[in-house]
Design a protein around this motif. Structure first.
Motif, PDB file in Angstrom:
ATOM      1  N   VAL A   1      -6.106   3.210  -7.222  1.00 40.05           N
ATOM      2  CA  VAL A   1      -5.329   2.277  -6.286  1.00 40.05           C
ATOM      3  C   VAL A   1      -4.129   3.108  -5.381  1.00 40.05           C
ATOM      4  CG1 VAL A   1      -3.760   0.227  -6.317  1.00 40.05           C
ATOM      5  CG2 VAL A   1      -5.974   0.438  -8.196  1.00 40.05           C
ATOM      6  N   VAL A   2      -4.334   2.573  -4.104  1.00 45.37           N
ATOM      7  CA  VAL A   2      -3.320   2.922  -3.210  1.00 45.37           C
ATOM      8  C   VAL A   2      -2.199   2.007  -2.958  1.00 45.37           C
ATOM      9  CG1 VAL A   2      -4.760   4.938  -2.432  1.00 45.37           C
ATOM     10  CG2 VAL A   2      -4.787   2.583  -1.339  1.00 45.37           C
ATOM     11  N   ILE A   3      -1.044   2.551  -2.304  1.00 50.03           N
ATOM     12  CA  ILE A   3       0.104   1.601  -1.955  1.00 50.03           C
ATOM     13  C   ILE A   3       0.089   1.822  -0.574  1.00 50.03           C
ATOM     14  CG2 ILE A   3       2.285   0.777  -1.855  1.00 50.03           C
ATOM     15  CD1 ILE A   3       2.493   2.184  -4.696  1.00 50.03           C
ATOM     16  N   LEU A   4      -0.144   1.135   0.432  1.00 55.71           N
ATOM     17  CA  LEU A   4      -0.073   1.186   1.885  1.00 55.71           C
ATOM     18  C   LEU A   4       1.330   0.580   2.277  1.00 55.71           C
ATOM     19  CD1 LEU A   4      -3.353  -0.072   2.785  1.00 55.71           C
ATOM     20  CD2 LEU A   4      -2.714   2.152   2.472  1.00 55.71           C
ATOM     21  N   LEU A   5       2.221   1.033   3.181  1.00 50.37           N
ATOM     22  CA  LEU A   5       3.377   0.849   3.540  1.00 50.37           C
ATOM     23  C   LEU A   5       4.069   1.327   4.887  1.00 50.37           C
ATOM     24  CD1 LEU A   5       6.445   2.591   1.745  1.00 50.37           C
ATOM     25  CD2 LEU A   5       4.161   3.064   1.233  1.00 50.37           C
ATOM     26  N   ASP A   6       4.667   0.515   5.603  1.00 54.37           N
ATOM     27  CA  ASP A   6       5.255   0.887   6.631  1.00 54.37           C
ATOM     28  C   ASP A   6       6.083   2.186   6.592  1.00 54.37           C
ATOM     29  OD1 ASP A   6       6.627   1.342   9.196  1.00 54.37           O
ATOM     30  OD2 ASP A   6       7.421  -0.706   9.407  1.00 54.37           O
ATOM     31  N   GLU A   7       5.590   3.402   7.379  1.00 58.23           N
ATOM     32  CA  GLU A   7       6.257   4.598   7.004  1.00 58.23           C
ATOM     33  C   GLU A   7       7.613   4.804   7.506  1.00 58.23           C
ATOM     34  OE1 GLU A   7       3.590   7.552   8.637  1.00 58.23           O
ATOM     35  OE2 GLU A   7       4.483   7.546  10.469  1.00 58.23           O
ATOM     36  N   VAL A   8       7.897   3.809   8.414  1.00 63.11           N
ATOM     37  CA  VAL A   8       9.383   3.844   9.005  1.00 63.11           C
ATOM     38  C   VAL A   8      10.223   2.607   8.562  1.00 63.11           C
ATOM     39  CG1 VAL A   8       8.992   5.532  10.946  1.00 63.11           C
ATOM     40  CG2 VAL A   8       8.845   2.909  11.132  1.00 63.11           C
TER      41      VAL A   8
ATOM     42  N   LEU B   1       1.374  -3.168   0.181  1.00 64.39           N
ATOM     43  CA  LEU B   1      -0.088  -3.382   0.106  1.00 64.39           C
ATOM     44  C   LEU B   1      -0.765  -2.655  -0.814  1.00 64.39           C
ATOM     45  CD1 LEU B   1      -1.076  -4.274   3.969  1.00 64.39           C
ATOM     46  CD2 LEU B   1      -0.480  -6.030   1.876  1.00 64.39           C
ATOM     47  N   PHE B   2      -1.130  -3.334  -2.028  1.00 67.82           N
ATOM     48  CA  PHE B   2      -1.941  -2.353  -3.038  1.00 67.82           C
ATOM     49  C   PHE B   2      -3.578  -2.782  -2.587  1.00 67.82           C
ATOM     50  CE2 PHE B   2       2.099  -2.797  -4.732  1.00 67.82           C
ATOM     51  CZ  PHE B   2       2.100  -1.894  -5.648  1.00 67.82           C
ATOM     52  N   ALA B   3      -4.263  -1.656  -2.535  1.00 64.31           N
ATOM     53  CA  ALA B   3      -5.628  -1.737  -2.323  1.00 64.31           C
ATOM     54  C   ALA B   3      -6.378  -0.715  -3.360  1.00 64.31           C
ATOM     55  CB  ALA B   3      -6.080  -1.352  -0.866  1.00 64.31           C
ATOM     56  N   ARG B   4      -7.565  -0.874  -3.735  1.00 62.70           N
ATOM     57  CA  ARG B   4      -8.508  -0.227  -4.544  1.00 62.70           C
ATOM     58  C   ARG B   4      -9.293   0.768  -3.802  1.00 62.70           C
ATOM     59  NH1 ARG B   4     -11.163   0.972  -9.031  1.00 62.70           N
ATOM     60  NH2 ARG B   4      -9.563   0.204 -10.585  1.00 62.70           N
ATOM     61  N   THR B   5      -9.552   1.753  -4.070  1.00 63.42           N
ATOM     62  CA  THR B   5     -10.208   2.871  -3.180  1.00 63.42           C
ATOM     63  C   THR B   5     -11.625   3.299  -3.677  1.00 63.42           C
ATOM     64  OG1 THR B   5      -9.351   4.640  -4.349  1.00 63.42           O
ATOM     65  CG2 THR B   5      -8.107   3.903  -2.198  1.00 63.42           C
ATOM     66  N   TRP B   6     -12.340   3.916  -3.102  1.00 66.97           N
ATOM     67  CA  TRP B   6     -13.648   4.367  -3.521  1.00 66.97           C
ATOM     68  C   TRP B   6     -13.896   5.775  -2.691  1.00 66.97           C
ATOM     69  CZ3 TRP B   6     -17.050   3.181  -7.181  1.00 66.97           C
ATOM     70  CH2 TRP B   6     -18.181   3.733  -7.179  1.00 66.97           C
ATOM     71  N   PRO B   7     -14.017   6.784  -3.345  1.00 69.35           N
ATOM     72  CA  PRO B   7     -14.177   7.993  -2.885  1.00 69.35           C
ATOM     73  C   PRO B   7     -15.614   8.149  -1.967  1.00 69.35           C
ATOM     74  CG  PRO B   7     -14.704   8.258  -5.124  1.00 69.35           C
ATOM     75  CD  PRO B   7     -14.289   6.937  -4.962  1.00 69.35           C
ATOM     76  N   THR B   8     -15.488   8.834  -1.001  1.00 66.39           N
ATOM     77  CA  THR B   8     -16.404   9.303   0.048  1.00 66.39           C
ATOM     78  C   THR B   8     -16.549  10.541   0.409  1.00 66.39           C
ATOM     79  OG1 THR B   8     -15.091   8.815   2.193  1.00 66.39           O
ATOM     80  CG2 THR B   8     -16.213   6.636   1.036  1.00 66.39           C
ATOM     81  N   GLU B   9     -17.422  10.975   1.245  1.00 67.25           N
ATOM     82  CA  GLU B   9     -17.590  12.384   1.555  1.00 67.25           C
ATOM     83  C   GLU B   9     -16.190  12.841   2.435  1.00 67.25           C
ATOM     84  OE1 GLU B   9     -21.239  12.502   3.900  1.00 67.25           O
ATOM     85  OE2 GLU B   9     -22.498  12.521   2.095  1.00 67.25           O
TER      86      GLU B   9
END
Length: 127
Positions: free
Chosen positions: A55-62, A89-97
């Motif tokens: 899980v990642v958190i996405l947020l406005d960097e400024v 914003l929390f989102a689930r992730t899946w690893p890719t190449e």
């Protein structure tokens, strides 16, 4: 086109937390997806913080430099305490190449965030 369900955490100035699921359109175009996320965050660019491996958190960097943004304290799954500003914003992730792919968040992820992240508002930005 698919829809990525994310978990949004915001706060109004009366310090009332607001939790809700957000649907972000994913047409398969990376730039379009980034644009949708930026619109949701009211940002030009966003940062990605790993809450845990999946899980990642996405947020406005400024957001820390904008006025009237909530300042959050959060405990990441590895025990690290962080201060973050703005809408989260929390989102689930899946690893890719090529890195990670965002996928819909699960109810178990939301439960874990609400019970164990110790997420709280500690103040407001004043810029």
């Amino acid at each position: 086109m698919s829809i990525i369900q994310m978990y949004a955490v915001t706060c109004n100035e009366r310090e009332q937390l607001q939790y809700q699921k957000k649907a972000i359109k994913n047409t398969g175009d990376t730039d379009a997806l980034r644009g949708e996320i930026c619109r949701e965050l009211h940002a030009n660019r966003y940062a990605v913080i790993h809450y845990c491996d999946e899980v990642v958190i996405l947020l406005d960097e400024v957001a820390a430099y904008k006025a009237h943004q909530p300042i959050w304290t959060i405990c990441l799954e590895n025990g690290t305490q962080m201060e973050l500003s703005g809408k989260l914003l929390f989102a689930r992730t899946w690893p890719t190449e090529r890195g990670i792919k965002l996928i819909p968040i699960r109810a178990a992820d939301i439960f874990h965030i609400r019970c164990f992240a110790n997420l709280r508002v500690t103040g407001w930005t004043h810029h």
